[in-house]
Design a protein around this motif. Structure first.
Motif, PDB file in Angstrom:
ATOM      1  N   VAL A   1       0.860  -1.185   0.000  1.00  0.00           N
ATOM      2  CA  VAL A   1       0.000   0.000   0.000  1.00  0.00           C
ATOM      3  C   VAL A   1       0.894   1.232   0.000  1.00  0.00           C
ATOM      4  O   VAL A   1       1.720   1.405   0.910  1.00  0.00           O
ATOM      5  CB  VAL A   1      -0.929   0.042   1.234  1.00  0.00           C
ATOM      6  CG1 VAL A   1      -1.791   1.292   1.207  1.00  0.00           C
ATOM      7  CG2 VAL A   1      -1.795  -1.204   1.298  1.00  0.00           C
ATOM      8  N   GLY A   2       0.743   2.106  -0.984  1.00  0.00           N
ATOM      9  CA  GLY A   2       1.564   3.313  -1.026  1.00  0.00           C
ATOM     10  C   GLY A   2       3.038   2.975  -1.057  1.00  0.00           C
ATOM     11  O   GLY A   2       3.521   2.271  -1.932  1.00  0.00           O
ATOM     12  N   ALA A   3       3.775   3.483  -0.034  1.00  0.00           N
ATOM     13  CA  ALA A   3       5.211   3.222   0.066  1.00  0.00           C
ATOM     14  C   ALA A   3       5.522   2.119   1.070  1.00  0.00           C
ATOM     15  O   ALA A   3       6.672   1.941   1.467  1.00  0.00           O
ATOM     16  CB  ALA A   3       5.932   4.509   0.462  1.00  0.00           C
ATOM     17  N   ILE A   4       4.512   1.376   1.487  1.00  0.00           N
ATOM     18  CA  ILE A   4       4.675   0.335   2.505  1.00  0.00           C
ATOM     19  C   ILE A   4       4.818  -1.032   1.843  1.00  0.00           C
ATOM     20  O   ILE A   4       3.957  -1.445   1.059  1.00  0.00           O
ATOM     21  CB  ILE A   4       3.475   0.326   3.475  1.00  0.00           C
ATOM     22  CG1 ILE A   4       3.389   1.658   4.206  1.00  0.00           C
ATOM     23  CG2 ILE A   4       3.595  -0.820   4.476  1.00  0.00           C
ATOM     24  CD1 ILE A   4       2.178   1.781   5.116  1.00  0.00           C
ATOM     25  N   ASP A   5       5.900  -1.733   2.179  1.00  0.00           N
ATOM     26  CA  ASP A   5       6.059  -3.100   1.696  1.00  0.00           C
ATOM     27  C   ASP A   5       5.911  -4.077   2.862  1.00  0.00           C
ATOM     28  O   ASP A   5       5.525  -3.683   3.968  1.00  0.00           O
ATOM     29  CB  ASP A   5       7.402  -3.275   0.977  1.00  0.00           C
ATOM     30  CG  ASP A   5       8.593  -3.073   1.907  1.00  0.00           C
ATOM     31  OD1 ASP A   5       8.391  -2.921   3.134  1.00  0.00           O
ATOM     32  OD2 ASP A   5       9.744  -3.074   1.409  1.00  0.00           O
ATOM     33  N   GLY A   6       6.222  -5.350   2.627  1.00  0.00           N
ATOM     34  CA  GLY A   6       6.010  -6.363   3.652  1.00  0.00           C
ATOM     35  C   GLY A   6       6.834  -6.135   4.906  1.00  0.00           C
ATOM     36  O   GLY A   6       6.373  -6.404   6.027  1.00  0.00           O
ATOM     37  N   HIS A   7       8.065  -5.620   4.762  1.00  0.00           N
ATOM     38  CA  HIS A   7       8.909  -5.413   5.933  1.00  0.00           C
ATOM     39  C   HIS A   7       8.424  -4.224   6.769  1.00  0.00           C
ATOM     40  O   HIS A   7       8.510  -4.252   8.006  1.00  0.00           O
ATOM     41  CB  HIS A   7      10.358  -5.191   5.509  1.00  0.00           C
ATOM     42  CG  HIS A   7      11.334  -5.403   6.627  1.00  0.00           C
ATOM     43  ND1 HIS A   7      11.709  -6.660   7.067  1.00  0.00           N
ATOM     44  CD2 HIS A   7      12.002  -4.515   7.420  1.00  0.00           C
ATOM     45  CE1 HIS A   7      12.568  -6.535   8.065  1.00  0.00           C
ATOM     46  NE2 HIS A   7      12.758  -5.242   8.298  1.00  0.00           N
ATOM     47  N   ASP A   8       7.925  -3.197   6.105  1.00  0.00           N
ATOM     48  CA  ASP A   8       7.325  -2.081   6.851  1.00  0.00           C
ATOM     49  C   ASP A   8       6.117  -2.564   7.643  1.00  0.00           C
ATOM     50  O   ASP A   8       5.893  -2.141   8.789  1.00  0.00           O
ATOM     51  CB  ASP A   8       6.891  -0.971   5.885  1.00  0.00           C
ATOM     52  CG  ASP A   8       8.069  -0.353   5.144  1.00  0.00           C
ATOM     53  OD1 ASP A   8       9.133  -0.219   5.759  1.00  0.00           O
ATOM     54  OD2 ASP A   8       7.912  -0.026   3.959  1.00  0.00           O
ATOM     55  N   LEU A   9       5.344  -3.451   7.029  1.00  0.00           N
ATOM     56  CA  LEU A   9       4.180  -4.015   7.712  1.00  0.00           C
ATOM     57  C   LEU A   9       4.613  -4.826   8.922  1.00  0.00           C
ATOM     58  O   LEU A   9       3.958  -4.801   9.970  1.00  0.00           O
ATOM     59  CB  LEU A   9       3.382  -4.886   6.737  1.00  0.00           C
ATOM     60  CG  LEU A   9       2.057  -5.465   7.253  1.00  0.00           C
ATOM     61  CD1 LEU A   9       1.089  -4.347   7.608  1.00  0.00           C
ATOM     62  CD2 LEU A   9       1.440  -6.393   6.212  1.00  0.00           C
ATOM     63  N   TRP A  10       5.737  -5.543   8.792  1.00  0.00           N
ATOM     64  CA  TRP A  10       6.296  -6.292   9.921  1.00  0.00           C
ATOM     65  C   TRP A  10       6.642  -5.358  11.076  1.00  0.00           C
ATOM     66  O   TRP A  10       6.349  -5.667  12.234  1.00  0.00           O
ATOM     67  CB  TRP A  10       7.527  -7.065   9.471  1.00  0.00           C
ATOM     68  CG  TRP A  10       8.559  -7.296  10.539  1.00  0.00           C
ATOM     69  CD1 TRP A  10       9.747  -6.643  10.681  1.00  0.00           C
ATOM     70  CD2 TRP A  10       8.495  -8.246  11.626  1.00  0.00           C
ATOM     71  NE1 TRP A  10      10.428  -7.104  11.784  1.00  0.00           N
ATOM     72  CE2 TRP A  10       9.679  -8.100  12.371  1.00  0.00           C
ATOM     73  CE3 TRP A  10       7.550  -9.191  12.024  1.00  0.00           C
ATOM     74  CZ2 TRP A  10       9.957  -8.856  13.498  1.00  0.00           C
ATOM     75  CZ3 TRP A  10       7.825  -9.951  13.159  1.00  0.00           C
ATOM     76  CH2 TRP A  10       9.006  -9.790  13.876  1.00  0.00           C
ATOM     77  N   HIS A  11       7.236  -4.214  10.779  1.00  0.00           N
ATOM     78  CA  HIS A  11       7.568  -3.246  11.825  1.00  0.00           C
ATOM     79  C   HIS A  11       6.315  -2.805  12.577  1.00  0.00           C
ATOM     80  O   HIS A  11       6.288  -2.799  13.819  1.00  0.00           O
ATOM     81  CB  HIS A  11       8.241  -2.014  11.210  1.00  0.00           C
ATOM     82  CG  HIS A  11       9.652  -2.258  10.774  1.00  0.00           C
ATOM     83  ND1 HIS A  11      10.321  -1.385   9.941  1.00  0.00           N
ATOM     84  CD2 HIS A  11      10.517  -3.264  11.039  1.00  0.00           C
ATOM     85  CE1 HIS A  11      11.540  -1.845   9.730  1.00  0.00           C
ATOM     86  NE2 HIS A  11      11.678  -2.987  10.370  1.00  0.00           N
TER      87      HIS A  11
END
Length: 364
Positions: free
Chosen positions: A322-332
């Motif tokens: 979503v936007g500038a968010i990838d899977g690792h950002d979601l993990w954070h």
């Protein structure tokens, strides 16, 4: 830090894409005014803010809880607790966010140790806090988690590639697991002083096993489960199934926490017939759900692999979610939320706060 800035220079001024591990398919670089450096993935840095918020919130809750318990103890009720461990956990959570942000300025194999070191410390103190649930006075054990993690990291630094070091760490892990599990399960306390070992009580436990009572079944079942888990993890370590000692530490501490919590809950509800409070069940469910989704994001949406070269790691790159968010950002974000639920579930409860706050400060 020197290594990180050196790699960042290579990326910024020479355009070396192999200087940092990045998700090229979802990278939004940011040009800074600090010496003209260019941050390859700015979203990875700001996605660590939830860790800081979680740490601050937990610290505030711990302060409120300590004030409530102080008034309860002054009234001659309740068990005294050392709240310095709560404050330490809050600080470690903040440090996890800060160290992760520093690591993600320009991720590489050297600085990856910064990212995971405080996670090891947090899990180690989680183990200690779960033990404190039944044994409030843990001041003599307060520095042991840091000592364990530090010693293992020193061994990895100087002899990490030697087979003998893996064998040594794995064997010590099994030995200490057996000693600590036997003390916690059969005597209810931990001591590294041989004079404090209540061997008579442990021998009596083995004799009482012949009576085949439910309580003794649970105890020996729990002890057997802990020993088997320790042997399995150490066997994988000797077989070099782990890429580094940090992964070994994280898995070992996580398994210990899960097993001890399971034993604690089993003892509480099955043998003592205690009832679970509704808010505790809600928090346990929320914690389990958020950790599950967080791990799914971490494993299922992996975008880099630091055990490979940066060029090979780009095969793991994935598009933004979503936007500038990838899977690792979601993990954070999810893991920070899971930490908040876990801290509140294991140590404190929101409902207890509200009730005690009203009774103590408004109705007294």
């Amino acid at each position: 830090v020197d290594d990180m800035t050196g790699n960042l220079k290579e990326y910024t001024f020479r355009g070396d894409l192999d200087a940092c591990y990045i998700n090229a398919k979802c990278a939004f670089p940011l040009n800074t005014s600090f010496h003209g450096y260019r941050l390859p993935e700015f979203s990875r840095i700001i996605s660590n803010i939830p860790y800081l918020v979680t740490g601050v919130c937990f610290y505030a809750l711990a302060i409120i809880k300590s004030r409530i318990m102080k008034k309860v103890n002054e009234a001659g009720k309740g068990v005294k607790h050392d709240f310095s461990l709560f404050h330490a956990l809050a600080l470690i959570t903040v440090l996890i966010g800060f160290s992760s942000a520093v690591y993600h300025v320009c991720p590489n194999q050297t600085t990856s140790r910064i990212d995971i070191f405080f996670i090891e410390i947090l899990l180690a103190y989680y183990s200690l806090k779960v033990y404190q649930t039944r044994t409030p006075d843990i001041r003599r054990l307060f520095y042991i988690p840091v000592a364990i993690v530090s010693v293992v990291n020193v061994v990895e630094r100087f002899a990490g590639r030697l087979k003998a070091s893996w064998v040594l760490i794995s064997v010590l892990h099994v030995v200490f697991t057996i000693i600590i599990a036997a003390q916690v399960i059969f005597t209810g306390s931990i001591s590294f002083n041989p004079a404090d070992y209540d061997m008579k009580m442990i021998v009596n436990q083995f004799k009482d096993m012949k009576k085949n009572t439910k309580q003794h079944k649970y105890k020996f079942g729990a002890f057997g489960g802990v020993v088997i888990a320790g042997l399995l993890i150490s066997s994988l370590g000797i077989a070099n199934e782990f890429t580094d000692y940090a992964t070994y530490n994280v898995i070992a501490f996580a398994v210990d926490i899960i097993l001890y919590l399971s034993y604690y809950l089993l003892t509480k509800f099955a043998t003592r017939k205690e009832k679970a409070e509704r808010h505790a069940v809600i928090l346990i469910t929320l914690s389990a759900m958020t950790w599950t989704f967080a791990l799914m994001a971490f494993v299922g949406y992996k975008t880099i692999e630091t055990s490979l070269s940066p060029a090979e790691s780009r095969t793991y790159n994935k598009d933004c979610l979503v936007g500038a968010i990838d899977g690792h950002d979601l993990w954070h974000c999810l893991s920070a939320l899971a930490m908040l639920f876990t801290n509140t579930m294991v140590f404190l409860t929101v409902c207890c706060f509200l009730c005690c706050f009203l009774v103590t400060f408004y109705l007294s």
